[in-house]
Write a protein that holds these residues in place. Structure first.
Motif, PDB file in Angstrom:
ATOM      1  N   TYR A  54      87.425 -38.810  17.120  1.00  0.00           N
ATOM      2  CA  TYR A  54      88.373 -38.913  16.007  1.00  0.00           C
ATOM      3  C   TYR A  54      87.658 -39.256  14.703  1.00  0.00           C
ATOM      4  O   TYR A  54      88.234 -39.118  13.633  1.00  0.00           O
ATOM      5  N   LYS A  55      86.406 -39.732  14.760  1.00  0.00           N
ATOM      6  CA  LYS A  55      85.680 -40.119  13.543  1.00  0.00           C
ATOM      7  C   LYS A  55      85.030 -38.918  12.854  1.00  0.00           C
ATOM      8  O   LYS A  55      84.615 -39.011  11.706  1.00  0.00           O
ATOM      9  N   PHE A  66      96.087 -42.289  12.237  1.00  0.00           N
ATOM     10  CA  PHE A  66      96.489 -43.695  12.331  1.00  0.00           C
ATOM     11  C   PHE A  66      95.505 -44.586  11.579  1.00  0.00           C
ATOM     12  O   PHE A  66      95.894 -45.552  10.928  1.00  0.00           O
ATOM     13  N   MET A  67      94.217 -44.249  11.666  1.00  0.00           N
ATOM     14  CA  MET A  67      93.206 -45.067  11.014  1.00  0.00           C
ATOM     15  C   MET A  67      93.024 -44.690   9.539  1.00  0.00           C
ATOM     16  O   MET A  67      92.119 -45.194   8.889  1.00  0.00           O
ATOM     17  N   LEU A 100      92.002 -41.944   8.227  1.00  0.00           N
ATOM     18  CA  LEU A 100      90.891 -41.033   7.936  1.00  0.00           C
ATOM     19  C   LEU A 100      91.417 -39.652   7.551  1.00  0.00           C
ATOM     20  O   LEU A 100      90.789 -38.927   6.790  1.00  0.00           O
ATOM     21  N   ALA A 142      88.261 -49.410  16.869  1.00  0.00           N
ATOM     22  CA  ALA A 142      88.116 -49.021  15.472  1.00  0.00           C
ATOM     23  C   ALA A 142      89.025 -49.935  14.671  1.00  0.00           C
ATOM     24  O   ALA A 142      90.108 -50.284  15.141  1.00  0.00           O
ATOM     25  N   TYR A 143      88.577 -50.380  13.515  1.00  0.00           N
ATOM     26  CA  TYR A 143      89.401 -51.319  12.761  1.00  0.00           C
ATOM     27  C   TYR A 143      89.266 -51.075  11.269  1.00  0.00           C
ATOM     28  O   TYR A 143      88.276 -50.509  10.801  1.00  0.00           O
ATOM     29  N   LEU A 144      90.284 -51.501  10.543  1.00  0.00           N
ATOM     30  CA  LEU A 144      90.261 -51.461   9.081  1.00  0.00           C
ATOM     31  C   LEU A 144      90.349 -52.890   8.587  1.00  0.00           C
ATOM     32  O   LEU A 144      91.302 -53.608   8.910  1.00  0.00           O
ATOM     33  N   PHE A 196      86.162 -49.565   6.913  1.00  0.00           N
ATOM     34  CA  PHE A 196      86.342 -48.980   8.238  1.00  0.00           C
ATOM     35  C   PHE A 196      85.091 -49.204   9.082  1.00  0.00           C
ATOM     36  O   PHE A 196      83.982 -48.906   8.642  1.00  0.00           O
ATOM     37  N   TRP A 198      83.625 -49.601  13.522  1.00  0.00           N
ATOM     38  CA  TRP A 198      83.962 -49.436  14.944  1.00  0.00           C
ATOM     39  C   TRP A 198      82.880 -50.061  15.821  1.00  0.00           C
ATOM     40  O   TRP A 198      81.736 -50.224  15.393  1.00  0.00           O
ATOM     41  N   ARG A 256      94.691 -52.761  10.447  1.00  0.00           N
ATOM     42  CA  ARG A 256      95.060 -52.261  11.776  1.00  0.00           C
ATOM     43  C   ARG A 256      93.804 -52.002  12.596  1.00  0.00           C
ATOM     44  O   ARG A 256      92.705 -51.966  12.076  1.00  0.00           O
ATOM     45  N   PHE A 257      94.033 -51.825  13.880  1.00  0.00           N
ATOM     46  CA  PHE A 257      92.919 -51.499  14.768  1.00  0.00           C
ATOM     47  C   PHE A 257      93.427 -50.570  15.864  1.00  0.00           C
ATOM     48  O   PHE A 257      94.633 -50.430  16.061  1.00  0.00           O
ATOM     49  N   LEU A 258      92.462 -49.946  16.549  1.00  0.00           N
ATOM     50  CA  LEU A 258      92.793 -48.965  17.569  1.00  0.00           C
ATOM     51  C   LEU A 258      91.825 -49.177  18.728  1.00  0.00           C
ATOM     52  O   LEU A 258      90.609 -49.179  18.518  1.00  0.00           O
TER      53      LEU A 258
END
Lengths: 66, 161
Positions: free
Chosen positions: A16-17, A57-58, A60, B18-20, B79, B81, B106-108
């Motif tokens: 996804y990155k 969602f992130m 990007l 993954a986080y912001l 951003f 991860w 947020r994070f994933l």
């Protein structure tokens, strides 16, 4: 036989990155292109959809682009 | 198939968070927050495989987060991860702790694979497509060349005679 983008480039896991790759499967509105247009295998198309949704969602990728 | 085998052997999985991070944090404090997050993973029995420092990125859309009854809007964030191996029961604890972190917008949490997933090669497909017809043309030229020489020789003989 025509190979799809990910198997041709030997990409096993669609990340996804990797926005540069994901962006080529979006239309100008930011929607995911149909299976017909991408020419991906059903498996890769599902993985692509998931990767795009995670990227959205992130923050990007956009949910809606003008 | 490989993933299921790994589960049976070690009962731990590869995850990626993954986080912001909120853009209200100053640039100098980022390594501290980043270090705390890694410590949290290690304390829960996680083994870090790879990670990336939080980088300032513009967000594709504005995000909101309510902290202590204050709603704040974000148009940019840091951003980052981390990829790590952890037992599947511990990940729920990690999620609960991250939920309480005020620094995170947020994070994933994702299940992933151990290998590096970012593709290094790009635009290979297009190049190979372009090269294909060129190779075919060269083959055709090689086969046609000797025939040309014989014809030229005959033509020269005819001219001399």
């Amino acid at each position: 036989m025509k190979q799809d983008y990910f198997s041709a480039n030997n990409i096993k896991y669609i990340d996804y990155k990797d926005i540069d790759i994901l962006k080529r499967f979006l239309n100008p509105n930011g929607k995911i292109m149909s299976h017909k247009r991408t020419g991906l295998t059903a498996k890769n198309q599902r993985a692509l959809a998931l990767a795009v949704k995670n990227a959205r969602f992130m923050g990007l990728l956009p949910f809606v682009a003008r | 198939m490989e993933e299921t085998n790994e589960n049976v052997e070690a009962s731990s999985r590869i995850y990626e968070v993954a986080y912001l991070l909120s853009s209200n944090i100053s640039e100098e404090e980022i390594p501290v927050v980043y270090g705390n997050l890694k410590d949290l993973i290690i304390n829960l029995g996680g083994e870090i495989i790879s990670d990336e420092m939080p980088k300032m990125i513009p967000l594709s859309y504005t995000m909101t987060k309510v902290v202590q009854n204050i709603r704040s809007k974000f148009t940019s964030a840091f951003f980052g991860w981390v990829k790590f191996e952890m037992k599947s029961e511990k990940v729920l604890e990690l999620k609960k702790k991250l939920d309480l972190d005020p620094n995170l917008i947020r994070f994933l949490i994702l299940k992933t694979v151990k290998e590096n997933t970012i593709a290094a090669k790009r635009f290979v497909y297009r190049d190979s497509k372009r090269k294909m017809p060129i190779i075919k043309k060269e083959d055709q030229n090689e086969t046609s060349l000797p025939i040309d020489k014989e014809e030229i020789d005959k033509e020269i003989d005819a001219m001399v005679a």
